[in-house]
Enzyme design. Structure first.
Site: not given
Length: 312
Positions: A84-85, A132-133, A150, A156, A243
């Site tokens: 996904k990156d 997205r989330r 971040r 996190r 992003c």
């Protein structure tokens, strides 16, 4: 075909990235016992900039560029990424040589006080690293205060544990890979948080002209995951996904049929557009493009154009 004698894997130096690189290292050493497989640990711009969200500083490519430099100058043979990156517009001289079998693609709720998102009281602070989330959670739980989060996974979790957030949302696969599955209070259904394109899968990037290396890596590829990723990434590519865009795409394969769900949303969650497509797995890319067209017909292009306009 001869076996490789030595392979160098470029990887970010974060704990999760190292787990992923060591996983590929172990797979390669099992395939080619006579091969020396080494890691080249690097710190990327994405790892260094922690005071701003990715959408403000250049997006996911920040996690890839330094690793690509190592491929270009010959210090590394391959780079291992969370798929996904990896930008969907990966172009020459680079190539995505193999996509490995996907782990859990879901998002996960982590909290020290509640066991589900439904238990969070109005005004509770929910942390997430992705637009997205954020958009989907705002749409589903408008009473919550969604704030950026971040840092690497450990950072996190530390922010959650010191009380900065009532709960945070992370990728389930990352927690599971690092032996932190017990931190997951709930796996969030795809109906509430549709995953990012490629979420849970690992991608291996090489120089496009390394045909022998592509052949050595071929046994690592998972056909089902590759088909799903092809469809998901096609959605993102057709919509100019980055992003800066609350965009999700998630495909599954059952027999020869691929089923795809896709989504584009306003960042504040006020408007969420959804599309589905299904058909033969051999037409994965076309199915992704079909879902993207359906979203555009609903007005996704207007949302994307507005988000693509740089703010002052």
């Amino acid at each position: 075909m001869s076996s490789p004698e030595k392979l160098v894997i470029a990887t970010r130096a974060s704990r999760l990235a190292l787990w992923q690189a060591r996983h590929v290292q172990a797979r390669l050493q099992a395939l080619y016992p006579g091969c020396r497989v080494e890691l080249l640990e690097m710190t990327t711009r994405g790892d260094q900039i922690l005071d701003r969200t990715l959408s403000k500083v250049g997006g996911k490519g920040l996690f890839v560029k330094e690793l690509e430099t190592a491929l270009l100058d010959g210090r590394a043979d391959l780079a291992v990424h969370s798929l996904k990156d990896v930008p969907v517009d990966l172009t020459h001289p680079f190539d995505l040589a193999a996509i490995l079998q996907r782990a859990d693609p879901h998002d996960a709720l982590v909290s020290n006080t509640v066991a589900s998102l439904d238990e969070l009281p109005a005004g509770a602070v929910l942390g997430t690293s992705s637009l997205r989330r954020e958009a989907q959670l705002r749409a589903r739980y408008p009473q919550l205060l969604v704030k950026p989060l971040r840092g690497n996974l450990d950072t996190r979790l530390a922010k959650l544990d010191r009380g900065d957030y009532a709960a945070i949302v992370l990728a389930a696969a990352g927690l599971q890979r690092l032996g932190l599955a017990e931190r997951i209070r709930a796996v969030i259904p795809v109906e509430d948080s549709l995953p990012a394109a490629g979420q849970g899968a690992l991608g291996i990037e090489i120089m496009a002209d390394r045909s022998e290396l592509r052949a050595w890596l071929a046994p690592l590829a998972c056909a089902d995951t590759t088909a799903c990723a092809l469809a998901e990434r096609a959605v993102s590519r057709a919509l100019g996904g980055s992003c800066q865009v609350p965009l999700a795409a998630y495909a599954t394969v059952q027999g020869d049929t691929l089923s795809l769900r896709a989504l584009v949303a306003e960042p504040d969650g006020q408007r969420v557009l959804r599309a589905q497509a299904s058909g033969p797995r051999g037409q994965a890319q076309q199915l992704g493009e079909q879902a993207a067209r359906a979203l555009i017909e609903q007005g996704a292009d207007a949302i994307l154009a507005r988000l693509a306009t740089p703010s002052a």
